[in-house]
Write a protein that holds these residues in place. Structure first.
Motif, PDB file in Angstrom:
ATOM      1  N   GLN A   1       0.883  -1.171   0.000  1.00  0.00           N
ATOM      2  CA  GLN A   1       0.000   0.000   0.000  1.00  0.00           C
ATOM      3  C   GLN A   1       0.917   1.215   0.000  1.00  0.00           C
ATOM      4  N   ALA A   2       0.890   1.981  -1.081  1.00  0.00           N
ATOM      5  CA  ALA A   2       1.827   3.096  -1.221  1.00  0.00           C
ATOM      6  C   ALA A   2       1.132   4.309  -1.810  1.00  0.00           C
ATOM      7  N   ALA A   3       1.650   5.483  -1.444  1.00  0.00           N
ATOM      8  CA  ALA A   3       1.063   6.743  -1.909  1.00  0.00           C
ATOM      9  C   ALA A   3       1.613   7.169  -3.262  1.00  0.00           C
ATOM     10  N   THR A   4       2.817   6.693  -3.597  1.00  0.00           N
ATOM     11  CA  THR A   4       3.441   7.090  -4.860  1.00  0.00           C
ATOM     12  C   THR A   4       3.976   5.867  -5.600  1.00  0.00           C
ATOM     13  N   VAL A   5       4.189   6.028  -6.905  1.00  0.00           N
ATOM     14  CA  VAL A   5       4.738   4.943  -7.716  1.00  0.00           C
ATOM     15  C   VAL A   5       6.126   4.566  -7.214  1.00  0.00           C
ATOM     16  N   GLU A   6       6.925   5.579  -6.897  1.00  0.00           N
ATOM     17  CA  GLU A   6       8.289   5.333  -6.418  1.00  0.00           C
ATOM     18  C   GLU A   6       8.285   4.480  -5.151  1.00  0.00           C
ATOM     19  N   GLN A   7       7.420   4.832  -4.208  1.00  0.00           N
ATOM     20  CA  GLN A   7       7.301   4.042  -2.972  1.00  0.00           C
ATOM     21  C   GLN A   7       6.911   2.598  -3.289  1.00  0.00           C
ATOM     22  N   GLY A   8       5.901   2.430  -4.124  1.00  0.00           N
ATOM     23  CA  GLY A   8       5.406   1.096  -4.451  1.00  0.00           C
ATOM     24  C   GLY A   8       6.467   0.221  -5.087  1.00  0.00           C
ATOM     25  N   VAL A   9       7.226   0.797  -6.011  1.00  0.00           N
ATOM     26  CA  VAL A   9       8.276   0.045  -6.690  1.00  0.00           C
ATOM     27  C   VAL A   9       9.387  -0.326  -5.708  1.00  0.00           C
ATOM     28  N   ASN A  10       9.759   0.612  -4.833  1.00  0.00           N
ATOM     29  CA  ASN A  10      10.805   0.332  -3.847  1.00  0.00           C
ATOM     30  C   ASN A  10      10.386  -0.761  -2.858  1.00  0.00           C
TER      31      ASN A  10
ATOM     32  N   PRO B   1       5.316  -1.827   7.055  1.00  0.00           N
ATOM     33  CA  PRO B   1       4.519  -0.794   7.722  1.00  0.00           C
ATOM     34  C   PRO B   1       4.825   0.609   7.178  1.00  0.00           C
ATOM     35  N   ALA B   2       3.839   1.476   7.312  1.00  0.00           N
ATOM     36  CA  ALA B   2       3.931   2.824   6.733  1.00  0.00           C
ATOM     37  C   ALA B   2       5.162   3.598   7.205  1.00  0.00           C
ATOM     38  N   ASN B   3       5.547   3.438   8.480  1.00  0.00           N
ATOM     39  CA  ASN B   3       6.699   4.222   8.977  1.00  0.00           C
ATOM     40  C   ASN B   3       8.009   3.798   8.320  1.00  0.00           C
ATOM     41  N   TRP B   4       8.145   2.505   7.984  1.00  0.00           N
ATOM     42  CA  TRP B   4       9.353   2.051   7.270  1.00  0.00           C
ATOM     43  C   TRP B   4       9.369   2.621   5.860  1.00  0.00           C
ATOM     44  N   VAL B   5       8.195   2.655   5.246  1.00  0.00           N
ATOM     45  CA  VAL B   5       8.087   3.165   3.880  1.00  0.00           C
ATOM     46  C   VAL B   5       8.424   4.656   3.857  1.00  0.00           C
ATOM     47  N   GLU B   6       7.833   5.392   4.791  1.00  0.00           N
ATOM     48  CA  GLU B   6       8.072   6.846   4.842  1.00  0.00           C
ATOM     49  C   GLU B   6       9.535   7.175   5.124  1.00  0.00           C
ATOM     50  N   SER B   7      10.191   6.347   5.941  1.00  0.00           N
ATOM     51  CA  SER B   7      11.605   6.608   6.259  1.00  0.00           C
ATOM     52  C   SER B   7      12.560   5.864   5.313  1.00  0.00           C
ATOM     53  N   GLN B   8      11.966   5.242   4.273  1.00  0.00           N
ATOM     54  CA  GLN B   8      12.741   4.561   3.220  1.00  0.00           C
ATOM     55  C   GLN B   8      13.689   3.486   3.771  1.00  0.00           C
ATOM     56  N   GLN B   9      13.211   2.755   4.779  1.00  0.00           N
ATOM     57  CA  GLN B   9      14.019   1.673   5.366  1.00  0.00           C
ATOM     58  C   GLN B   9      13.693   0.357   4.648  1.00  0.00           C
ATOM     59  N   TRP B  10      14.079   0.324   3.384  1.00  0.00           N
ATOM     60  CA  TRP B  10      13.743  -0.824   2.533  1.00  0.00           C
ATOM     61  C   TRP B  10      14.377  -2.114   3.057  1.00  0.00           C
ATOM     62  N   ASN B  11      15.546  -2.004   3.692  1.00  0.00           N
ATOM     63  CA  ASN B  11      16.229  -3.196   4.216  1.00  0.00           C
ATOM     64  C   ASN B  11      15.410  -3.887   5.308  1.00  0.00           C
TER      65      ASN B  11
END
Length: 205
Positions: free
Chosen positions: A18-27, A184-194
């Motif tokens: 569940q992502a707000a932007t294409v970039e987030q979703g792809v990552n 979770p949303a907080n990992w996505v927002e802080s770009q903690q893909w690992n």
């Protein structure tokens, strides 16, 4: 027609994006793929969702990508045009199940009661999503349904996490569990893909 479980193969986690932007979703998808995930669900809950499906398919062609939150024929058409490899609904109705009848890709209809399960089986479905699982009786409900609907298997989602997923996966009528706890949303927002990669690896164990 392939079944949804055959698409899943040995993967017992249905990871939800569940992502707000294409970039987030792809990552998110790349982080999940890194963990060995070969199939993901993108829920159609944001404006970017359909574009996310298209872009993931472009950048990760070997990843199966399906659309969730399909509520009517119009959304179904949009999801199929975006290239969805499978379709998941949060609930079932005669109108929606009729619309899904000629769907060219596997479908996992959502149910939350025994009446829903009966309705879906009347339309020929034997693989269903229990949603929201934790509010619909959880693993105890599915255990009880196993003795009534002997040929039906489930992929419960909603309220499932690392601590309770085994309660579901230990049931003979559960072939996978779905969840957002791995992204979770907080990992996505802080770009903690690992962290998403690690959580998916743990969930696959």
């Amino acid at each position: 027609m392939k079944t949804f479980s055959s698409l899943m193969g040995n993967q017992t986690l249905l990871p939800i994006i569940q992502a707000a932007t294409v970039e987030q979703g792809v990552n998110i998808a790349k982080a999940m793929h890194e963990a060995g995930i070969h199939l993901v669900e993108v829920v159609l809950r944001t404006e970017a969702s359909l574009d996310i499906i298209k872009q993931i398919k472009k950048e990760l062609p070997d990843l199966l990508v399906g659309a969730g939150t399909i509520l009517n024929e119009s959304i179904l058409d949009d999801a199929l045009k975006a290239g969805s490899d499978f379709i998941i609904t949060p609930a079932s109705s005669p109108t929606l199940l009729h619309a899904l009848k000629n769907c060219p890709v596997p479908v996992l209809p959502g149910v939350s009661t025994s009446a829903d399960i009966l309705l879906a089986t009347e339309f020929g479905y034997s693989e269903l999503k229990l949603f929201p699982a934790s509010l619909s009786g959880g693993s105890q409900f599915l255990k009880a349904m196993g003795s009534v609907f002997k040929s039906v298997s489930f992929c419960p989602t909603g309220g499932i996490n690392a601590n309770n997923k085994a309660d579901y996966l230990n049931l003979s009528n559960v072939f996978a569990v779905g969840g957002t706890w791995v992204a979770p949303a907080n990992w996505v927002e802080s770009q903690q893909w690992n962290l998403i990669t690690s959580a998916c690896k743990d969930a696959l164990l």
